[in-house]
Design a protein around this motif. Structure first.
Motif, short mmCIF file in Angstrom:
data_model
loop_
_atom_site.label_atom_id
_atom_site.label_comp_id
_atom_site.label_asym_id
_atom_site.label_seq_id
_atom_site.Cartn_x
_atom_site.Cartn_y
_atom_site.Cartn_z
N GLY A 240 -10.02 -10.93 -9.27
CA GLY A 240 -8.91 -10.60 -10.17
C GLY A 240 -7.74 -9.95 -9.44
N LEU A 241 -7.95 -9.45 -8.22
CA LEU A 241 -6.84 -8.86 -7.46
C LEU A 241 -6.39 -9.82 -6.37
N SER A 242 -5.06 -9.89 -6.13
CA SER A 242 -4.60 -10.74 -5.02
C SER A 242 -3.98 -9.88 -3.91
N MET A 243 -3.88 -8.57 -4.16
CA MET A 243 -3.32 -7.67 -3.14
C MET A 243 -3.85 -6.26 -3.39
N ASP A 244 -3.69 -5.39 -2.40
CA ASP A 244 -4.12 -3.99 -2.55
C ASP A 244 -2.92 -3.21 -3.10
N ILE A 245 -2.77 -3.25 -4.43
CA ILE A 245 -1.56 -2.68 -5.05
C ILE A 245 -1.42 -1.19 -4.68
N GLY A 246 -0.27 -0.87 -4.13
CA GLY A 246 0.01 0.52 -3.75
C GLY A 246 -0.90 1.04 -2.63
N GLY A 247 -1.66 0.16 -2.00
CA GLY A 247 -2.55 0.57 -0.90
C GLY A 247 -3.69 1.47 -1.36
N LYS A 248 -4.03 1.38 -2.66
CA LYS A 248 -5.01 2.29 -3.23
C LYS A 248 -6.41 2.08 -2.62
N ILE A 249 -6.81 0.81 -2.51
CA ILE A 249 -8.16 0.54 -2.02
C ILE A 249 -8.30 1.07 -0.58
N ALA A 250 -7.30 0.76 0.25
CA ALA A 250 -7.36 1.21 1.65
C ALA A 250 -7.40 2.73 1.73
N SER A 300 -18.64 -0.95 3.70
CA SER A 300 -18.26 -1.04 2.28
C SER A 300 -16.99 -1.88 2.14
N GLU A 301 -16.77 -2.37 0.92
CA GLU A 301 -15.55 -3.18 0.66
C GLU A 301 -14.30 -2.38 1.03
N ARG A 302 -14.29 -1.12 0.61
CA ARG A 302 -13.10 -0.29 0.83
C ARG A 302 -12.87 -0.03 2.32
N ASP A 303 -13.98 0.14 3.06
CA ASP A 303 -13.84 0.38 4.50
C ASP A 303 -13.24 -0.85 5.19
N LEU A 304 -13.63 -2.04 4.72
CA LEU A 304 -13.07 -3.25 5.35
C LEU A 304 -11.56 -3.33 5.06
N THR A 309 -6.09 -2.84 7.15
CA THR A 309 -4.77 -2.21 6.96
C THR A 309 -4.38 -1.47 8.24
N ARG A 310 -5.36 -0.75 8.80
CA ARG A 310 -5.10 -0.04 10.07
C ARG A 310 -4.79 -1.03 11.20
N LEU A 311 -5.53 -2.16 11.23
CA LEU A 311 -5.28 -3.17 12.27
C LEU A 311 -3.83 -3.68 12.17
N PRO A 343 2.01 2.18 0.48
CA PRO A 343 2.21 3.47 1.16
C PRO A 343 1.11 3.80 2.17
N THR A 344 -0.10 3.24 1.95
CA THR A 344 -1.16 3.50 2.94
C THR A 344 -0.80 2.84 4.27
N LEU A 345 -0.32 1.60 4.17
CA LEU A 345 0.09 0.87 5.37
C LEU A 345 1.28 1.57 6.04
N ILE A 346 2.24 1.97 5.23
CA ILE A 346 3.43 2.64 5.80
C ILE A 346 3.02 3.96 6.46
N GLY A 347 2.08 4.69 5.83
CA GLY A 347 1.60 5.95 6.41
C GLY A 347 0.95 5.69 7.77
N MET A 348 0.14 4.64 7.85
CA MET A 348 -0.52 4.32 9.12
C MET A 348 0.51 3.90 10.17
N LEU A 349 1.55 3.23 9.73
CA LEU A 349 2.61 2.80 10.65
C LEU A 349 3.34 4.03 11.20
N LYS A 350 3.53 5.01 10.34
CA LYS A 350 4.17 6.26 10.80
C LYS A 350 3.29 6.92 11.86
N ASP A 351 1.95 6.90 11.62
CA ASP A 351 1.03 7.49 12.62
C ASP A 351 1.20 6.80 13.97
N GLU A 352 1.47 5.49 13.96
CA GLU A 352 1.61 4.73 15.20
C GLU A 352 2.92 5.06 15.92
#
Ligand SMILES: Nc1ncnc2c1ncn2[C@@H]1O[C@H](COP(=O)(O)OP(=O)(O)OP(=O)(O)O)[C@@H](O)[C@H]1O
Ligand SMILES: CC(=O)N[C@H]1[C@@H]2OC[C@@H](O2)[C@@H](O)[C@@H]1O[C@H](C)C(=O)O
Length: 410
Positions: A240-250, A300-304, A309-311, A343-352
């Motif tokens: 039912g999901l096609s994306m990680d809306i708002g990076g919540k799952i990650a 777990s699904e969330r860890d993947l 996202t981190r990759l 925002p999870t992806l953007i946060g990780m990008l800031k870390d990089e």
């Protein structure tokens, strides 16, 4: 303008009339590698003073999601064994119809009439991209396939349509991608800051605009997956999901260091420039392997989702460290494309990047739209093509020379 006014009234009027003539309207249609739908932008273009940079204004923007069965058929045709001539032929025409409707709807939203629009640029849907040299009988048979018939768009709208931009660059030995750096150079370059323009669509791609650069100094490349792996694993693990809306799952998962280290060994990341990539590498088969790894290692699904996202953030950081930092110290990265809304992806990008002194901003942070950016770029590329002006950066794609990219359907 002042100079004209002072010298003679007539010259002033001539110049004003010229200014009005130089305003024109163009539509850009973009359907990217994430296959989320059709982006349509309507822009006003004014010629820059003395042949300088054109100035543009966005008048309308719409995203029309693809109907579910059309999206499914596009995904099916990514597999060359399934993409038979009849299925590709039909979808080419159907997408032409849908693109024409999207263009007309955006024009309506802009308040313009179709006859006021000078040109439609349509990127089309990439179903296969094979940019690396393939020598046979002394010929280089690299190719790329974007579908969505321009002749249908022109016929339905009554507006000339420029489509199929990438093949002319390949005819000159280029990768046929990325195309957007040409317009980024025109629209974003600054005299005292080195900027990185990072698009995070299906694939990630970066353009480097050194401070006060000449066009030959611009370079760009695909950094690797954008949202493609995130979307791929989310849609398989969370029905039912096609994306990680708002990076919540990650944000709820934990990055698995072993898997991250394995994935970051992919040879694309060290391949020298120029380079571009796509679903051929980071598509369904890659996601199958990720899911198999998850089963085997009890992730777990969330860890993947957190790990891919981190990759994705890591690959963008690695692109900077390996290919850009040795030559240029960037001041800021401006992120565009749908990944800006994670925002999870953007946060990780800031870390990089922020520890390296690169400020990470989204288009929204600077008052622009992350969504509309590529469609706006395609409109501007079409404006150049219809005027017969070169619209490519051979230094970016590796082509032997600049060319007028795009085929025109009147
Ligand atoms: N609210 C959101 N939260 C998280 N991710 C989002 C959100 N909105 C969009 N995205 C991500 O952005 C993707 C779409 O991005 P975009 O439209 O820039 O890609 P594209 O233009 O198809 O790709 P490309 O630029 O590679 O051709 C979606 O598939 C999704 O992964
Ligand atoms: C072949 C193809 O469709 N490539 C896309 C894709 O999506 C992002 C990245 O990979 C980029 O190379 C390109 O798109 C943008 C519009 C470009 O050419 O600049």
């Amino acid at each position: 303008m002042n100079e004209n006014r002072n010298k003679s009234g007539k010259r002033y009027h001539d110049k004003a009339a010229q200014d009005i003539r130089d305003i024109r309207y163009a539509v850009g249609l973009m359907s990217g590698t994430s296959v989320d739908g059709i982006d349509a932008a309507v822009i006003e273009i004014r010629e820059g003073e003395e042949g300088g940079q054109p100035r543009i204004r966005q008048l309308a923007f719409e995203n029309t999601p693809y109907p579910a069965d059309v999206r499914e058929e596009i995904f099916a045709l990514f597999d060359p064994a399934i993409a038979t001539v009849d299925r590709v032929g039909r979808l080419n025409v159907l997408l032409g119809e849908l693109y024409a409707e999207a263009a007309l709807s955006a024009i309506l939203q802009s308040g313009l009439k179709p006859e006021e629009v000078a040109v439609i640029g349509s990127h089309g849907q990439t179903i296969y991209h094979a940019p690396d040299p393939y020598l046979s009988k002394g010929y280089d048979l690299r190719y790329t396939v974007q579908i969505g018939e321009g002749a249908v768009i022109a016929a339905r709208t009554g507006i000339p349509c420029v489509s199929d931009f990438r093949v002319a660059d390949m005819a000159w030995g280029g990768q046929g991608a990325p195309l957007v750096p040409f317009t980024e150079y025109l629209l974003y370059k600054e005299s005292d800051r080195t900027l990185l323009l990072q698009n995070i669509g299906g694939i990630g791609n970066v353009t480097v605009l050194p401070a006060a650069s000449a066009p030959e100094e611009v370079y760009a490349f695909d950094t690797g997956p954008g949202n493609m792996l995130i979307d791929g694993v989310v849609s398989r693990l969370f029905p039912g999901l096609s994306m990680d809306i708002g990076g919540k799952i990650a944000s709820e998962g934990r990055v698995d260091p072993e898997l991250l280290s394995l994935l970051s060994g992919e040879s694309y990341y060290t391949q020298p420039l120029p380079k571009s990539t796509g679903r051929e590498l980071f598509g369904a088969a890659y996601v199958d392997r990720l899911l198999a790894y998850r089963e085997e290692h009890g992730l777990s699904e969330r860890d993947l989702v957190a790990t891919v996202t981190r990759l994705t953030a890591w690959s963008i950081g690695e692109g900077y460290r390996r290919f850009i930092m040795p030559k240029h110290t960037a001041n800021a990265m401006i992120v565009g494309g749908g990944g800006s809304y994670n925002p999870t992806l953007i946060g990780m990008l800031k870390d990089e990047l922020e520890p390296l002194g690169v400020q990470v901003l989204t288009h929204e942070d600077i008052g622009l739209s992350s969504d509309a950016k590529e469609a706006v770029a395609i409109a501007l590329l079409a404006d150049y093509a219809i005027a017969g002006k070169p619209n490519s950066l051979p230094g970016v794609t590796g082509a032997r020379q600049a060319a007028v990219l795009g085929k025109i359907s009147y």
